[in-house]
Motif scaffolding. Structure first.
Motif, PDB file in Angstrom:
ATOM      1  N   SER A  40      83.298  14.992  -8.201  1.00  0.00           N
ATOM      2  CA  SER A  40      83.386  15.964  -9.010  1.00  0.00           C
ATOM      3  C   SER A  40      84.474  16.949  -8.977  1.00  0.00           C
ATOM      4  O   SER A  40      85.072  17.227  -7.918  1.00  0.00           O
ATOM      5  N   GLY A  41      84.507  18.091  -9.286  1.00  0.00           N
ATOM      6  CA  GLY A  41      84.659  19.203  -9.530  1.00  0.00           C
ATOM      7  C   GLY A  41      85.965  19.662 -10.933  1.00  0.00           C
ATOM      8  O   GLY A  41      86.698  20.256 -10.911  1.00  0.00           O
ATOM      9  N   GLY A  95      97.063  26.066 -14.400  1.00  0.00           N
ATOM     10  CA  GLY A  95      95.950  26.606 -13.598  1.00  0.00           C
ATOM     11  C   GLY A  95      95.717  25.539 -12.353  1.00  0.00           C
ATOM     12  O   GLY A  95      97.083  24.707 -12.815  1.00  0.00           O
ATOM     13  N   ALA A  96      94.530  25.262 -11.980  1.00  0.00           N
ATOM     14  CA  ALA A  96      94.425  24.675 -10.708  1.00  0.00           C
ATOM     15  C   ALA A  96      92.876  24.358 -10.992  1.00  0.00           C
ATOM     16  O   ALA A  96      91.934  24.988 -11.047  1.00  0.00           O
ATOM     17  N   LEU A  97      92.256  23.057 -10.074  1.00  0.00           N
ATOM     18  CA  LEU A  97      91.208  22.481  -9.766  1.00  0.00           C
ATOM     19  C   LEU A  97      91.519  21.767  -8.495  1.00  0.00           C
ATOM     20  O   LEU A  97      92.237  21.474  -7.965  1.00  0.00           O
ATOM     21  N   ARG A  98      89.943  21.322  -8.246  1.00  0.00           N
ATOM     22  CA  ARG A  98      90.327  20.405  -6.611  1.00  0.00           C
ATOM     23  C   ARG A  98      89.056  19.902  -6.816  1.00  0.00           C
ATOM     24  O   ARG A  98      88.041  19.894  -7.464  1.00  0.00           O
ATOM     25  N   LEU A  99      89.136  18.901  -6.476  1.00  0.00           N
ATOM     26  CA  LEU A  99      88.644  17.447  -6.994  1.00  0.00           C
ATOM     27  C   LEU A  99      87.763  17.452  -5.367  1.00  0.00           C
ATOM     28  O   LEU A  99      88.607  17.184  -4.609  1.00  0.00           O
ATOM     29  N   SER A 100      86.751  16.774  -5.685  1.00  0.00           N
ATOM     30  CA  SER A 100      86.051  16.468  -4.383  1.00  0.00           C
ATOM     31  C   SER A 100      85.481  14.866  -4.323  1.00  0.00           C
ATOM     32  O   SER A 100      85.102  14.147  -5.640  1.00  0.00           O
ATOM     33  N   THR A 135      84.789  13.335   3.034  1.00  0.00           N
ATOM     34  CA  THR A 135      84.842  13.570   2.115  1.00  0.00           C
ATOM     35  C   THR A 135      86.356  13.683   1.547  1.00  0.00           C
ATOM     36  O   THR A 135      87.107  14.024   2.362  1.00  0.00           O
ATOM     37  N   VAL A 136      86.639  13.375   0.361  1.00  0.00           N
ATOM     38  CA  VAL A 136      88.457  13.381   0.685  1.00  0.00           C
ATOM     39  C   VAL A 136      88.914  14.362  -0.747  1.00  0.00           C
ATOM     40  O   VAL A 136      87.499  14.951  -1.186  1.00  0.00           O
ATOM     41  N   TYR A 137      89.520  15.159  -0.561  1.00  0.00           N
ATOM     42  CA  TYR A 137      89.976  15.876  -1.934  1.00  0.00           C
ATOM     43  C   TYR A 137      91.367  15.417  -2.425  1.00  0.00           C
ATOM     44  O   TYR A 137      92.024  15.319  -2.106  1.00  0.00           O
ATOM     45  N   LEU A 138      91.342  15.838  -3.683  1.00  0.00           N
ATOM     46  CA  LEU A 138      92.283  16.426  -4.221  1.00  0.00           C
ATOM     47  C   LEU A 138      92.773  17.240  -5.112  1.00  0.00           C
ATOM     48  O   LEU A 138      92.037  17.850  -5.950  1.00  0.00           O
ATOM     49  N   GLU A 139      94.303  18.751  -4.778  1.00  0.00           N
ATOM     50  CA  GLU A 139      93.952  19.806  -4.564  1.00  0.00           C
ATOM     51  C   GLU A 139      94.806  19.702  -5.607  1.00  0.00           C
ATOM     52  O   GLU A 139      96.377  18.915  -5.289  1.00  0.00           O
ATOM     53  N   MET A 140      95.097  19.869  -6.892  1.00  0.00           N
ATOM     54  CA  MET A 140      95.924  20.163  -8.162  1.00  0.00           C
ATOM     55  C   MET A 140      95.896  21.211  -8.799  1.00  0.00           C
ATOM     56  O   MET A 140      95.345  22.759  -8.979  1.00  0.00           O
ATOM     57  N   ASN A 141      97.471  21.655  -8.154  1.00  0.00           N
ATOM     58  CA  ASN A 141      97.916  23.208  -9.472  1.00  0.00           C
ATOM     59  C   ASN A 141      99.678  22.475  -9.922  1.00  0.00           C
ATOM     60  O   ASN A 141      99.176  21.497 -10.194  1.00  0.00           O
ATOM     61  N   SER A 142      99.375  23.982 -10.957  1.00  0.00           N
ATOM     62  CA  SER A 142     100.291  24.029 -12.104  1.00  0.00           C
ATOM     63  C   SER A 142     100.361  22.950 -13.196  1.00  0.00           C
ATOM     64  O   SER A 142     100.985  21.671 -12.856  1.00  0.00           O
ATOM     65  N   LEU A 143      99.035  22.447 -13.310  1.00  0.00           N
ATOM     66  CA  LEU A 143      98.888  21.472 -13.874  1.00  0.00           C
ATOM     67  C   LEU A 143      99.171  22.128 -15.397  1.00  0.00           C
ATOM     68  O   LEU A 143      99.017  22.958 -15.958  1.00  0.00           O
TER      69      LEU A 143
END
Length: 125
Positions: free
Chosen positions: A7-8, A16-21, A77-85
């Protein structure tokens, strides 16, 4: 039965930024390797980042310094923090965990693995 639910994803502007879960069931993440892959239309599948059960992490050169993989083992749960997309980050992103093979083969190809259904990330102005 192993299930991975991502999700996410969504639409975000460049920079921009997003965080995937990725919520896992049917396995205990603290004892498992896990990774994120992505695939854009007309392009080959690409390994984005991997996290080993002992804490090691790897990143594709294209995302180093911008993306961060992390886990919450209590939440499985594992996350992927994505910045400076960037627009070239646009793809379907998949959470993956191996059931066989080697660490290297898993991180580079995702073979012998369970895959989630994916979440779409679109970077566009």
């Amino acid at each position: 039965q192993v299930q991975l639910v991502e999700s996410g994803g969504g639409l975000v502007q460049p920079g921009g930024a997003l965080r995937l879960s990725c919520a896992a069931s049917g396995l205990t993440l603290r004892y498992s390797h896990v990774g994120w892959f992505r695939q854009a239309p007309g392009k080959e599948r690409e390994g984005v980042s991997c996290s080993s059960s002992d804490g090691s992490t790897t990143y594709a050169n294209s995302v180093k310094g911008r993306f961060t993989i992390s886990r919450d083992n209590d939440k499985n749960t594992v996350y992927l923090e994505m910045n400076s997309l960037k627009p070239e980050d646009t793809a379907a992103y998949y959470c993956v965990t191996p059931y066989g093979g080697t660490w290297s083969s898993f991180c580079t190809t995702g073979i012998k693995s369970y895959w989630g259904q994916g979440t779409q990330v679109t970077v566009s102005s």
